[in-house]
Write an enzyme that holds these catalytic residues in place. Structure first.
Site, PDB file in Angstrom:
ATOM      1  N   ASP A 488       0.861  -1.170   0.000  1.00 23.17           N
ATOM      2  CA  ASP A 488       0.000   0.000   0.000  1.00 23.17           C
ATOM      3  C   ASP A 488       0.912   1.239   0.000  1.00 23.17           C
ATOM      4  O   ASP A 488       2.097   1.138   0.325  1.00 23.17           O
ATOM      5  CB  ASP A 488      -0.896  -0.026   1.244  1.00 23.17           C
ATOM      6  CG  ASP A 488      -1.825   1.168   1.313  1.00 23.17           C
ATOM      7  OD1 ASP A 488      -2.274   1.608   0.247  1.00 23.17           O
ATOM      8  OD2 ASP A 488      -2.082   1.650   2.426  1.00 23.17           O
ATOM      9  N   ASP A 852      -1.568  -0.995   5.997  1.00 20.63           N
ATOM     10  CA  ASP A 852      -1.875  -0.534   7.354  1.00 20.63           C
ATOM     11  C   ASP A 852      -3.172  -1.122   7.889  1.00 20.63           C
ATOM     12  O   ASP A 852      -3.568  -0.848   9.014  1.00 20.63           O
ATOM     13  CB  ASP A 852      -1.933   0.998   7.413  1.00 20.63           C
ATOM     14  CG  ASP A 852      -2.935   1.579   6.412  1.00 20.63           C
ATOM     15  OD1 ASP A 852      -3.737   0.799   5.868  1.00 20.63           O
ATOM     16  OD2 ASP A 852      -2.908   2.799   6.186  1.00 20.63           O
ATOM     17  N   ASP A 856      -7.114  -2.525   3.423  1.00 16.86           N
ATOM     18  CA  ASP A 856      -6.383  -3.642   2.835  1.00 16.86           C
ATOM     19  C   ASP A 856      -6.746  -4.988   3.445  1.00 16.86           C
ATOM     20  O   ASP A 856      -6.098  -5.987   3.146  1.00 16.86           O
ATOM     21  CB  ASP A 856      -4.868  -3.435   3.037  1.00 16.86           C
ATOM     22  CG  ASP A 856      -4.408  -2.051   2.669  1.00 16.86           C
ATOM     23  OD1 ASP A 856      -3.784  -1.408   3.513  1.00 16.86           O
ATOM     24  OD2 ASP A 856      -4.705  -1.617   1.543  1.00 16.86           O
TER      25      ASP A 856
END
Length: 1165
Positions: A488, A852, A856
């Site tokens: 990410d 984080d 996700d």
């Protein structure tokens, strides 16, 4: 396929993309089981099995326990599912589970849905055997309840009954359920309970002892006792009891911890259809119940849709993200309610509601409707994934089981040989059987599966010391085979916080100059938008919310206030609207000169940010009851598409391109005045967010974390692909990719534009060098002429979420090629991140994902290795959780994975060779009518092998990542050749020792009147004992690997120390005159020192030959065999694709418009 059709056996393809309402988990497309067969009990078969159990002394029930399908076939007959007493559920892995079908009487009409489908569609009134009352037939698997529906002819997940609820249906449920309706629904849906059973120690002991491993141990102990190996059997009994006790304690502790974490029973207030409120136990909640959330918040015991009021929620238990999230009321409408797409309006079970307001008289509390209960909730799904984890498809574990079967075959051959040899001796039939079966206990080491996990446990301990926590230890070995890692961007590769770089306001359809400080702006809509378009709330006087929004508010200098309770004065000031928050400008004295003070702004309605929509909006009013204003904030492309054409500046695309290319995070803002007659409490988001007027851009700087570039460089040097998956702008993402080293300065980036078909044109795909229509023709010509883009290392592809979706749907033949070359995935929705991970796995990549945890979760759980950067010690969002706020944990995790995998290989080879060494020793001694003694076995197994196996795995990982990954197959040619040739050398060494003993002048033949260990001590046993003892020690050195994935052997100080102690002990036993230890071990007293030195020299020669053989195999001795065999294509699909793309000179086709053959005809028709 929606249901399991009415039949005795129902099958579905094992496709991870299948989403069946009867089988699929909420939020998870993977079906829990794919094959269901119905059976009925047959009385005479049942009684026959009882008899068989008595005759077999309990072995038949034990077999049925290990093989449930055999027990089912023996006692039941196949029947239609509608008549089944018991079901056989089989997953894609072939495992079978037997589940009893439960029946329960229900009242007439209990199975109807409140949503109005009625008897014709959803009523389940199966009346078996002419029963008058309808019977509910259901079963529970992995906590999920499946009910029989006669109309569908299937057992369906009970959640299907409320999956078609619309938002309007939920709003109608604010009136609450009657007590009778609640009781009826409870019979159908069951209790709202995530119950993790905590078994008693007696039950755990019973299950543990009946495990095949311990059953084998029990049989082995009985065999050893029968053969007079009392000391050895006693030691194994003690060790097994200790092992069982530790195992039971650990199982009980884990189940208790999980039970305490899962169990949530609290009193909660519900609203009844009579209008009154009552407090009930949360266990009694059912879908459709209207619950009242207190102002101070609550730990929510169910999933619910928020209907009235706002809630500040901490969802760290589910996502690992500690930043509170603002939840707003679900808009009323005819669209179907979906917890995933409308998660900003959904309260999840297990999350902590910090505060609730605006839902009750006085502006306090909130109102929500229960949508899911028990294991159907988000928390239940996560608990279920812990209790019933997805099987890890890893070749190493599969090959280990196959090799055990091979050892079983070797044991069979050894047993046959023993029967032939021992039958020539004068021993009883009982002794013949006992000693032949003893071979099985030697060749098949029951401790092998436990031994190969030692390296994993050491790796887990080292990771914990570095702040990386693991909830799935088997995945540590999988880390060693990672071939691609996805990251990410925001908060992972770049800093979490953003700094406001400046704002650019629109004046007369053109952008004004960049203003570095928003406080320099004149009062107006743009400043009001910056101050009010957010979801920040106050908790204890402190603002909480997204760091970006906090920075935005801070840059304006405005202050946030929230009305307390019945603050009628505030509501009256702003036109008697229900005020959620008030943004007040700073005092005049704090403003720069020549800047006048603005009016306060009240936020009266919020539509929170949605990752899929990439925007948020608010409705505000100013004092005096002025007309409301709607403000919109989000991705510039999205905001511009919702604005009137004339309000968007002509230089919008170029300006956005410039900022994004320099790595800035850019947000756009817009506004729209609302009609005074507009009811802001009921206005739909779709109506509000259209026809907006473009206001300007907010430019923020997001710095790359200092550790990111180094980590990415390390991974690329190790030939591990790195990929960025973000929701940000594609040019910003490319800039960050260059900044962190994913894309080198000399490497080119090509952009992909794919669009779905329209009414008059097919789906289109195009590759080009420039983004947003800005490109250099000369640059493209240079690329084409030099052929640079055909080299796999000289270009990268970048694609946004919209194009990725079109690629997946309309260009499936191009998607694998794009996946092979794409490095930047921008504007990706959370579900697209999961889709990307799955697509990469279909190319046989081992995929790692680091994020984080905020957006996700799906990708982290779908990846082979998911790493969540979180302050929590363990997050159920992913198998690994790192306390560090940067990606430095990724190389560490891969290094530990490789070290663990190499250690597991070494331990496997050592345990296999230990069994084969002892197997050879026993067969050699059987041939000469003797055997190892009781204490000799004990000395080898415990003092030598077990001790060495324990300390062998302590070696740590190498400090560097090597480009070549370790092997994962135990049945690979080097491993098999190593085991085979080493075994031959070891057997040759033992046979040589025996012949050397025969050749001595003082040799006295064995007394043949006795056999086995009863004729100890003797010279034959002495020679085999000495050489095999040295073999156990030096083979631990031979199979222990160091470079490139582990530190050198000498770095494992404890292992080296144990080796020296054991080697000295063996030398002492061999070279020194008869000692008390030699007498205890029943070793023959030989005084010829030359003979003893000859045995030591033979052991040294044996060690040198085995070590040399292992070095030759490690350094490619088998390459010549591979050359003779010819070059074979890799089994990995991505490697084959990479070779094809490297040889292709025409892909990607720059500036050529490709159309999808799937849509050409449709588009033209």
């Amino acid at each position: 396929m929606d249901t399991l059709r009415r039949s005795s056996s129902v099958s579905l393809p094992c496709d991870p993309d299948v989403t069946s309402p009867c089988l699929a988990r909420p939020g998870n497309s993977i079906t829990s089981h794919m094959d269901v067969q119905g059976y009925q009990w047959v009385r005479w078969r049942v009684w026959l099995c009882y008899a068989g159990a008595l005759i077999s002394l309990g072995l038949l029930p034990l077999l049925f326990r290990w093989r449930p399908r055999l027990g089912l076939v023996a006692r039941c007959r196949l029947c239609p599912l509608a008549l089944a007493d018991v079901l056989l559920l089989r997953g894609c892995d072939g495992d079978g589970h037997v589940i009893n079908v439960c029946t329960e009487e229900v009242d007439d009409g209990s199975l109807e849905l409140v949503s109005g489908e009625g008897d014709d569609e959803w009523r389940d009134t199966v009346q078996l055997h002419q029963q008058e009352k309808p019977m509910l037939r259901y079963y529970v698997s992995e906590g999920i309840r499946y009910v029989w529906m006669s109309k569908k002819g299937a057992f369906c997940r009970v959640s299907i009954l409320n999956e078609d609820w619309t938002c309007a249906d939920l709003h109608q449920m604010q009136q609450g359920l009657s007590r009778e309706e609640q009781a009826r629904r409870k019979k159908i849906f069951g209790q709202n309970l995530i119950d993790v059973p905590v078994k008693s120690y007696l039950q755990l002991l019973f299950e543990e002892v009946l495990n095949p491993f311990y059953f084998f141990q029990v049989c082995s102990i009985v065999l050893w006792l029968a053969d007079n190996y009392y000391y050895y059997a006693a030691c194994i009994i003690i060790i097994s009891l200790i092992s069982i006790a530790i195992s039971l304690w650990e199982l009980r502790r884990q189940s208790t911890t999980l039970h305490d974490m899962a169990l949530l029973i609290i009193p909660i207030t519900v609203r009844r259809d009579t209008g009154e409120e009552e407090t009930v136990n949360s266990v009694d909640l059912v879908p459709g119940d209207c619950i009242v959330i207190p102002p101070e918040g609550v730990l929510l015991p169910c999933d619910a849709a928020l209907l009235v009021g706002e809630c500040m929620v901490n969802e760290s238990m589910l996502t690992g993200e500690s930043i509170p999230v603002m939840k707003t009321p679900l808009p009323a409408g005819d669209q179907q309610y979906n917890a995933d797409t409308q998660k900003r309006h959904t309260l999840y079970c297990g999350t902590q509601i910090i505060q609730a307001r605006g839902g009750m008289p006085g502006g306090r509390g909130a109102i929500a409707v229960v949508t899911r209960t028990g294991f159907f909730t988000a928390k239940g799904d996560l608990i279920s994934s812990i209790l019933y984890p997805k099987p890890i498809s890893f070749r190493f574990y599969k090959d280990a089981m196959k090799f055990l079967l091979f050892l079983g075959f070797v044991a069979l051959m050894g047993t046959i040989y023993s029967l032939v040899v021992l039958s020539k001796s004068n021993i009883s039939v009982l002794q013949l059987v006992i000693r032949s079966l003893d071979i099985v206990t030697i060749v098949v080491p029951p401790a092998l599966p436990a031994a190969i996990t030692t390296g994993t446990l050491y790796a887990q301990h080292r990771l914990k010391k570095h702040g990386v926590f693991c909830v799935s230890p088997p995945r540590i070995n999988v880390c060693g085979k990672i071939s691609i890692f996805c990251f990410d961007k925001t908060g992972t590769l770049t800093e979490e916080g953003l700094d406001v770089w400046g704002v650019m306001q629109v004046k007369e359809t053109c952008f004004d100059e960049l203003v570095p400080d928003p406080r320099l702006l004149s009062p107006g809509h743009f400043l009001s938008a910056l101050a009010s378009c957010h979801s920040v709330a106050l908790l204890g006087g402190q603002p909480l919310g997204d760091p970006l929004e906090l920075k935005m508010i801070e840059s304006t200098g405005w202050e946030l206030e929230e009305p307390e309770g019945t603050d009628d004065e505030v509501h009256a000031t702003f036109g008697n609207q229900r005020v959620l928050a008030v943004m007040r400008p700073p005092p005049q004295e704090l403003l720069p000169q020549d800047v006048s003070m603005s009016q306060a702004v009240a936020i009266v309605r919020r539509f929170p940010f949605s990752s899929s929509l990439q925007r948020m909006s608010v409705v505000t009013v100013k004092p005096g009851g002025q007309k409301p204003l709607a403000f919109l904030k989000g991705a510039p492309e999205v905001v511009a598409s919702l604005c009137t054409r004339q309000s968007v500046p002509d230089q919008f695309t170029g300006t956005l391109h410039d900022f994004a290319s320099e790595g800035f995070r850019v947000l756009a803002l817009a506004y729209k005045p609302l009609d005074g007659a507009t009811d802001v409490s009921t206005v739909r988001r779709e109506e509000l967010e259209k026809g907006m007027t473009f206001l300007g851009l907010l430019v923020m700087k997001n710095q790359v974390k200092p550790e990111s570039a180094g980590v990415i460089g390390t991974l690329r040097q190790a030939q591990l692909r790195t990929v960025m998956v973000t929701g940000d702008n594609i040019l910003t993402a490319v800039n960050v990719a260059r900044g962190c080293g994913m894309v080198a300065s000399h490497e080119r980036v090509m952009f992909i534009h794919a669009s779905p078909p329209t009414g008059h044109s097919p789906a289109v795909l195009k590759f080009h060098l420039g983004e947003g229509g800005v490109r250099s023709e000369a640059s493209e010509e240079a690329v084409l002429s030099q052929g640079l883009y055909q080299s796999g290392d000289s270009y990268h592809l970048a694609v946004n979420g919209k194009s990725f979706g079109a690629l997946s749907d309309y260009f499936p033949e191009q998607l694998p090629k794009v996946l092979m070359r794409a490095t930047v995935y921008a504007r990706m929705a959370p579900e697209q991140k999961t889709q990307l991970v799955t697509a990469l796995q279909k190319l046989n990549y081992r995929v790692g994902m680091c994020g984080d945890g905020a957006n996700d979760c799906g990708a982290l759980r779908a990846a082979d290795v998911g790493v969540s950067l979180s302050e929590a010690e363990a997050s159920v969002a992913s198998p690994f959780t790192s306390k560090s706020n940067n990606i430095s944990c990724v190389p560490l995790l891969i290094r530990e994975g490789r070290c663990s995998l190499v250690t597991s290989f070494s331990l496997f080879k050592y345990m296999a060779l230990y069994s084969l060494i002892q197997f050879a020793s026993v067969l050699i001694l059987y041939t000469v009518k003797t055997n190892l003694g009781d204490l000799q076995f004990l000395f080898f197994d415990l003092a030598l092998v077990t001790l060495l196996a324990i300390v062998m795995g302590r070696g740590g990982p190498s400090n560097e990542l090597h480009p070549q990954r370790p092997a994962a197959s135990l049945l690979a040619l080097p491993i098999l050749f190593s085991l085979l040739l080493n075994t031959l050398l070891l057997v040759l060494g033992q046979v040589s020792a025996l012949f050397i003993t025969y050749s001595q002048e003082w040799f006295v033949p064995l007394n043949s009147t006795q056999t086995g260990a009863s004729n100890l001590p003797n010279m034959e046993d002495y020679s085999v004992f000495v050489l095999s003892g040295f073999q156990y020690i030096f083979m631990a050195i031979v199979v222990t690997k160091g470079y490139p994935h582990k530190k050198a052997l000498y770095a494992n100080v404890v292992f080296v120390f144990v080796l020296m102690i054991l080697f000295a002990t063996m030398l002492w036993l061999v070279l020194f005159p008869q000692t008390i230890v030699q007498m205890i071990l029943s070793l023959y007293n030989i005084t010829d020192m030359n003979y003893k030195m000859l045995l030591v020299a033979l052991a040294a020669l044996n060690f040198f030959m085995c070590f040399l053989l292992e070095v030759l195999i490690d350094n490619g001795m088998l390459d010549s065999i591979r050359r003779l065999r010819g070059r074979h294509e890799s089994k990995k699909l991505y490697k084959r694709l990479n070779s094809q793309l490297a040889a292709t000179t025409s892909w990607p086709p720059l500036d050529q418009q490709l159309t999808s053959p799937q849509t050409t005809v449709i588009g033209l028709s």
